[in-house]
Design an enzyme around this catalytic site. Sequence first.
Site, PDB file in Angstrom:
ATOM      1  N   ASP A 154       0.832  -1.208   0.000  1.00 37.30           N
ATOM      2  CA  ASP A 154       0.000   0.000   0.000  1.00 37.30           C
ATOM      3  C   ASP A 154       0.862   1.252   0.000  1.00 37.30           C
ATOM      4  OD1 ASP A 154      -2.623   1.367   2.160  1.00 37.30           O
ATOM      5  OD2 ASP A 154      -2.331   1.461  -0.013  1.00 37.30           O
ATOM      6  N   ASN A 210      -5.338  -0.562  -4.121  1.00 35.72           N
ATOM      7  CA  ASN A 210      -5.342   0.455  -5.177  1.00 35.72           C
ATOM      8  C   ASN A 210      -4.965  -0.023  -6.562  1.00 35.72           C
ATOM      9  OD1 ASN A 210      -3.763   2.042  -2.561  1.00 35.72           O
ATOM     10  ND2 ASN A 210      -5.823   2.660  -3.203  1.00 35.72           N
ATOM     11  N   GLU A 244     -11.353   4.207  -0.833  1.00 36.67           N
ATOM     12  CA  GLU A 244     -11.790   4.473   0.545  1.00 36.67           C
ATOM     13  C   GLU A 244     -12.633   5.752   0.655  1.00 36.67           C
ATOM     14  OE1 GLU A 244      -8.707   3.755  -0.387  1.00 36.67           O
ATOM     15  OE2 GLU A 244      -7.254   5.187   0.305  1.00 36.67           O
TER      16      GLU A 244
END
Length: 214
Positions: free
Chosen positions: A141, A170, A199
């Site tokens: 991440d 992502n 998110e």
Amino acid sequence: TQSTRPQRLLSAVQKNATRGDPCSVVKAIDQFCRSKEWAMNVGDEKGCILDSVVSELNPTTVLELGTYCGYSTVRIANLLPPHAKLITLEFNPDFAAIARQVIAWSGLEEKVQLVEGASGDLIPKIKQDFGVQTFDLVFLDHWKDRYLPDTKLMEACGLLRKGSILLADNVICPGTPDYLEYVRSSPRYESQYFKSHLEYTKVEDGLEKSVFLG
Ligand SMILES: Cc1ccc(Cc2cc(O)c(O)c(C(=O)NC/C=C/[C@H]3O[C@@H](n4cnc5c(N)ncnc54)[C@H](O)[C@@H]3O)c2)cc1
Ligand SMILES: [Mg+2]
């Protein structure tokens, strides 16, 4: 002086979460990001997918690339069995300082080793410096253009074993096209896409779960 967004996120945790209660820390951050300021945590929707992968795997060794404020660090560590270890790498000292306090507030510091530095420099040192031979789970991440080079580096350093799982955030937004192409086309990985949303938004995003076949 002006506070930073990570500092305001930490204040929200200290104000709204109960010390020693990881779930209340996660909730306080999600509430802050939904009601006050968006921040690039994996978030509650993708966080549930992360939780299910961790719970199903029950890993004893986990590597996280990109701690940021420690949101996913707390989510993962909260689900680890006793004596399991989560190593999280963060090269921004200001973010690392915030993350340490978020992790401490959740009471999970025993399970977490936050190491300050760049993944490209630290990954080759993990075996000798941190006493981990291979990882059961890696959560990616950090900067999206580092997913692929760091995956190749982990392979080269022998940190993955047959059955190790890579879980990447992502893969749609901001997107990690070179990484996705690699894990989906390589015969050494079995990959699966978990569709979700960026998110705290309605924008499509998702997690890619890739099993290393050795
Ligand atoms: C266009 C657009 C922009 C932003 C978004 C929204 C969006 C949504 C998301 O979930 C995202 O994860 C991101 C994102 O950019 N994440 C990058 C996260 C970095 C953190 O990791 C740290 N770090 C970065 N490289 C390294 C490295 N080598 N070694 C050690 N730590 C590293 C940094 O110090 C940060 O703590 C962005 C969506 C779309
Ligand atoms: Mg992310």
